[in-house]
Write an enzyme that holds these catalytic residues in place. Sequence first.
Site, short mmCIF file in Angstrom:
data_model
loop_
_atom_site.label_atom_id
_atom_site.label_comp_id
_atom_site.label_asym_id
_atom_site.label_seq_id
_atom_site.Cartn_x
_atom_site.Cartn_y
_atom_site.Cartn_z
N HIS A 1 0.76 40.05 -46.62
CA HIS A 1 1.63 41.82 -46.13
C HIS A 1 0.92 42.48 -45.01
O HIS A 1 1.65 43.82 -44.87
CB HIS A 1 1.41 42.36 -47.72
CG HIS A 1 0.05 43.07 -48.01
ND1 HIS A 1 -0.69 42.84 -48.64
CD2 HIS A 1 -0.34 44.84 -47.64
CE1 HIS A 1 -2.25 43.48 -48.51
NE2 HIS A 1 -1.03 44.47 -48.43
N GLU B 1 -5.92 53.82 -42.83
CA GLU B 1 -5.85 54.28 -44.63
C GLU B 1 -7.18 54.63 -44.35
O GLU B 1 -7.24 55.21 -46.18
CB GLU B 1 -4.94 53.59 -45.69
CG GLU B 1 -3.67 53.81 -44.98
CD GLU B 1 -2.89 52.90 -46.59
OE1 GLU B 1 -3.97 52.43 -47.15
OE2 GLU B 1 -1.91 53.77 -46.46
N GLU C 1 -10.12 45.96 -53.11
CA GLU C 1 -9.26 45.76 -52.14
C GLU C 1 -8.95 46.34 -51.30
O GLU C 1 -7.67 47.10 -51.30
CB GLU C 1 -8.02 44.48 -52.39
CG GLU C 1 -7.62 43.88 -51.50
CD GLU C 1 -6.59 45.02 -51.15
OE1 GLU C 1 -6.67 45.69 -49.84
OE2 GLU C 1 -5.53 45.08 -51.01
N ASP D 1 1.46 39.34 -52.57
CA ASP D 1 0.93 38.74 -51.39
C ASP D 1 0.15 37.70 -52.48
O ASP D 1 -1.03 37.56 -52.51
CB ASP D 1 -0.16 39.47 -50.83
CG ASP D 1 -0.65 38.93 -49.27
OD1 ASP D 1 -1.18 38.00 -49.23
OD2 ASP D 1 -1.20 39.95 -48.58
#
Lengths: 347, 347
Positions: free
Chosen positions: B287, B147, B138, B45
């Site tokens: 992504h 998440e 990230e 990505d």
Amino acid sequence: MEVEVEDCPAAAAAAEEVIGNEKTSADYYFDSYSHFGIHEEMLKDVVRTRSYQNVITQNNFLFKDKIVLDVGAGTGILSLFCAKAGAKHVYAIECSQMADMAKEIVKTNGFSEVITVIKGKVEEIELPVPKVDVIISEWMGYFLLFENMLDTVLFARDKWLADDGVVLPDKASLHLTAIEDAEYKEDKIEFWNNVYGFDMSCIKKQAMMEPLVDTVDANQIVTNCQLLKTMDISKMSSGDASFTVPFKLVAERNDFIHALVAYFNVSFTKCHKLMGFSTGPRSKSTHWKQTVLYLEDVVTICEGETLSGTMTVANNKKNPRDIDITLKYSINGQRSKVSRTQNYKMR
Amino acid sequence: MEVEVEDCPAAAAAAEEVIGNEKTSADYYFDSYSHFGIHEEMLKDVVRTRSYQNVITQNNFLFKDKIVLDVGAGTGILSLFCAKAGAKHVYAIECSQMADMAKEIVKTNGFSEVITVIKGKVEEIELPVPKVDVIISEWMGYFLLFENMLDTVLFARDKWLADDGVVLPDKASLHLTAIEDAEYKEDKIEFWNNVYGFDMSCIKKQAMMEPLVDTVDANQIVTNCQLLKTMDISKMSSGDASFTVPFKLVAERNDFIHALVAYFNVSFTKCHKLMGFSTGPRSKSTHWKQTVLYLEDVVTICEGETLSGTMTVANNKKNPRDIDITLKYSINGQRSKVSRTQNYKMR
């Protein structure tokens, strides 16, 4: 009529009521089937679902007034086909949360009297009948054997199938061919040699070991396609799913070989006429795609030359749903002489 | 130099040595990052990885002779960028098995003296230093917050970041727009009304509740794009990731609205010049794609009319990595008058 099996730990742990923090890997295996997305993909795989539909609707004689067991029923689609084909009763076993959906679907479509959805593990549930006439199941995984649901079908067969009973499908076969795949191998494997200027080739080793599930273009095929192994689901034992088989692939043109490709066919030989489908690269693609095993070597093969060896397939000892594959291959050609053993792990 | 944290249960359970049958859901979360495939996708990505690379390499002044903490290092790519940019030392924390790869990658690339890979959970490990000058991570998931790794970054910030330290990125924002999506909604949602002749609409309810992560075509956009929420990673508290915000979407043309679409932007305001990237439908796709929330109603909206309401976002109580989204929307237009509340769950 509904038989609830409350002691299915997988279903229990996957249940909404349970705090999501105490799941076992088995729970996760079943839980993945609680998501509708995976069922959507399988249902929309028309090669898969239409094949089963045609087998059932065109061969009523196999189902009319019969007791049917559907192993791993998912949304219940196969059970519904069987009920519509005149089955006396269908027991649909499903361990994931999807079982609750299946119950609702059966009811909505007016088959509650004919189809009994049993939420639980095949290995743990009780059937209200001693024997069944037909066992139908769509148990195939990637590389045919991944996820090892075949064992569950064999367990059900040995426990419940009447002596003159039928297993559908009753034949499955694993096949092998070789492909030219320079571009994609570069992208998937060699990529790790230089990632934004850094050497990550240690991941390349891992990437090489993991069979890649992907759709292969028939034009990439360099050799013949060879039958590796045939399984008779009506007779085989669980151990027959671990094996070592030889192969001999003959080049049909001068080309380079970057990978071997495995795929499977299944057939329903008890139908009025032979029915079944192939997941090979020359057939309409399915959600199983093909399984690509990249080779360490780029094999320079000339038309007529042979790449031969053996493939060993076994369930992983630590996680029986994983598969260990060992490939021994060699070629002694004009332009390349190679002899190597490679290990792969499907997980 | 290597600090091994042996008491990371996730890493331990995910480890080869462990029989794969006693994993917790947390283990599964981290274990998914043990697979190289997910890292391949993230590295490839380029919007994501090049942005971080540019931030780091074009702003050496932020890193030169600084102590850097990389939260959720994965393959270690960000740590390598930081080391190359002149960081005094980089501590790369990674809980998954990928930590072992990261260690090997750091060594292979000659940064063992500068980068210390720590295998463990941020919440459980010890850092050899009391404070760090820079925290880089990230951490963004689908819909920005899926998440819930942001909590881990905030934990690290509160525990280790020096008073004059910087967090990269330091700003994140969530945005909302509305799209026409008749065809795909038909295929994803209405599909369940008639599956090979059977009514599976009970699954449709489930499908409606699950936000769809997919790439939206900018031509589908019917209204303006609205900023929903801005987060200042350097100041916010964990609780700020749960919120209710209003929105007002104004139609830019006569069209039908089938879904609302959420996406996020991140920025690095401490750079010499403002840097960052957007995951919106008008930007180069990443992504993360976009997050599509299908509406029960097909809204017939006229140019200039407003679809307004509120969005409530909260971590699921049972599984904090899941997200519950509640959408209240209404329109009082010439051609449709709707007022509805819908619940979604990202899992």
